[in-house]
Motif scaffolding. Structure first.
Motif, short mmCIF file in Angstrom:
data_model
loop_
_atom_site.label_atom_id
_atom_site.label_comp_id
_atom_site.label_asym_id
_atom_site.label_seq_id
_atom_site.Cartn_x
_atom_site.Cartn_y
_atom_site.Cartn_z
N HIS A 267 0.82 -1.21 0.00
CA HIS A 267 0.00 0.00 0.00
C HIS A 267 0.85 1.26 0.00
N HIS A 268 0.24 2.36 -0.48
CA HIS A 268 0.87 3.68 -0.44
C HIS A 268 0.51 4.37 0.89
N PHE A 269 1.51 4.98 1.50
CA PHE A 269 1.32 5.68 2.76
C PHE A 269 1.91 7.07 2.68
N GLY A 270 1.35 7.97 3.49
CA GLY A 270 2.01 9.21 3.82
C GLY A 270 2.56 9.05 5.23
N LEU A 271 3.77 9.51 5.48
CA LEU A 271 4.37 9.33 6.80
C LEU A 271 3.50 9.92 7.90
N HIS A 272 2.79 11.01 7.57
CA HIS A 272 1.92 11.65 8.57
C HIS A 272 0.80 10.72 9.03
N GLN A 273 0.46 9.71 8.22
CA GLN A 273 -0.61 8.79 8.60
C GLN A 273 -0.18 7.81 9.69
N LEU A 274 1.11 7.74 9.95
CA LEU A 274 1.62 6.84 10.96
C LEU A 274 2.09 7.60 12.20
N SER A 275 1.60 8.84 12.36
CA SER A 275 2.09 9.69 13.43
C SER A 275 1.47 9.36 14.78
N SER A 276 0.35 8.66 14.79
CA SER A 276 -0.29 8.29 16.07
C SER A 276 -0.34 6.78 16.21
N GLU A 277 0.27 6.28 17.27
CA GLU A 277 0.32 4.83 17.51
C GLU A 277 -1.05 4.25 17.85
N ASN A 278 -2.03 5.11 18.09
CA ASN A 278 -3.37 4.63 18.46
C ASN A 278 -4.28 4.44 17.25
N ASP A 279 -3.79 4.78 16.05
CA ASP A 279 -4.61 4.68 14.85
C ASP A 279 -4.52 3.29 14.22
N TRP A 280 -5.36 3.10 13.18
CA TRP A 280 -5.47 1.78 12.54
C TRP A 280 -5.44 1.92 11.02
N ILE A 281 -5.01 0.85 10.37
CA ILE A 281 -5.00 0.77 8.91
C ILE A 281 -5.88 -0.40 8.49
N ILE A 282 -6.80 -0.14 7.56
CA ILE A 282 -7.61 -1.20 6.96
C ILE A 282 -6.99 -1.56 5.62
N ASP B 54 12.87 20.54 9.47
CA ASP B 54 12.44 21.87 9.05
C ASP B 54 12.36 22.00 7.53
N PHE B 55 12.90 21.02 6.81
CA PHE B 55 12.99 21.13 5.35
C PHE B 55 12.15 20.07 4.62
N VAL B 56 12.01 18.90 5.23
CA VAL B 56 11.22 17.83 4.62
C VAL B 56 9.76 18.02 5.04
N LEU B 57 8.92 18.43 4.11
CA LEU B 57 7.55 18.80 4.44
C LEU B 57 6.59 17.62 4.38
N SER B 58 6.89 16.62 3.53
CA SER B 58 6.03 15.44 3.46
C SER B 58 6.85 14.27 2.92
N VAL B 59 6.46 13.08 3.33
CA VAL B 59 7.13 11.86 2.88
C VAL B 59 6.07 10.84 2.50
N ASN B 60 6.12 10.36 1.27
CA ASN B 60 5.21 9.31 0.81
C ASN B 60 6.03 8.09 0.42
N PHE B 61 5.52 6.91 0.71
CA PHE B 61 6.27 5.69 0.45
C PHE B 61 5.31 4.52 0.25
N VAL B 62 5.84 3.44 -0.29
CA VAL B 62 5.08 2.21 -0.51
C VAL B 62 5.60 1.16 0.47
N MET B 63 4.68 0.50 1.16
CA MET B 63 5.07 -0.51 2.14
C MET B 63 4.33 -1.82 1.90
N ARG B 64 5.06 -2.91 1.92
CA ARG B 64 4.45 -4.23 1.97
C ARG B 64 4.29 -4.57 3.45
N ILE B 65 3.06 -4.65 3.91
CA ILE B 65 2.81 -4.88 5.34
C ILE B 65 3.39 -6.24 5.74
#
Length: 219
Positions: free
Chosen positions: A87-102, A180-191
């Protein structure tokens, strides 16, 4: 047209005016990836008996960090047409350890369901207000010819829909002096196969399991 949109007296008139507006100023085509992503969100919503409750937890904002939010949890739907759970992720989507991925893995199938099918299925189970909200959200997709012709079904067995905790999922590490310079990070992860999960659906049924329901919506 804008005046007509504001002066619309009922939902049907508003939808007609909105459809015209989307045709004039909306995207001329919807990408296959966008269609798949919306298909996954719709399919997920249809698995709940409490359709109004799940739609109420679906903000539908493009800038939202996660697709869904309830009083119990926040979670994002990841839908992929593949032979593995990538799946494709934005690093900001993994910022809270209490969240979930479907994670939903799909395949194109002539006996599957289209976006048009899923919207119709869900709409008839919703209150008038939520059904109208769903139609507004779906307007750009429903105007695409592929909303009726492109059909998918979920994969089962080892690739069946699953619920993963964000906690412990692999992610890129950004050096502290680059924040201060990297504003967003997107990546592909095989769970990872060994990452803890909850199966979403009952065996051979498109119905959410009780333990998954508890995690996402509470009691």
């Amino acid at each position: 047209l804008a005046h007509q949109l504001l002066e619309a007296r009922d939902q049907e008139a508003l939808m007609d005016n909105l459809s015209t507006l989307v045709k004039l100023f909306g995207p001329k085509s919807v990408s296959r990836d966008s269609l798949k992503g919306f298909w996954g969100e719709l399919a997920f919503a249809t698995w709940f008996e409490s359709a109004d409750r799940i739609v109420a937890a679906w903000p539908g904002r493009p800038d939202a960090r996660m697709d869904f939010q309830s009083s119990a949890a926040k979670w994002d739907i990841k839908t992929v047409e593949a032979s593995e759970r990538t799946h494709h992720f934005g690093l900001h989507q993994l910022s809270s350890e209490n969240d979930w991925i479907i994670s939903i893995v799909i395949e194109e199938s002539p006996i599957g369901k289209s976006i048009h099918d899923l919207v119709a299925n869900l709409s008839q189970r919703l209150s008038a207000e939520n059904a109208f909200s769903l139609k507004l959200r779906s307007a750009a997709f429903l105007l695409s010819p592929e909303s009726k012709t492109l059909k998918f079904e979920i994969q089962r067995e080892s690739l069946q829909p699953r619920l993963f905790s964000v906690r412990g999922l692999p992610r890129p590490i950004i050096p502290a002096d680059a924040n201060d310079f990297v504003l967003s990070v997107n990546f592909v992860m095989r769970i990872p196969e060994k990452h803890e999960y909850i199966n979403l659906l009952r065996a051979d049924e498109d119905v959410i399991r009780d333990d998954a329901h508890q995690v996402l919506l509470g009691s």
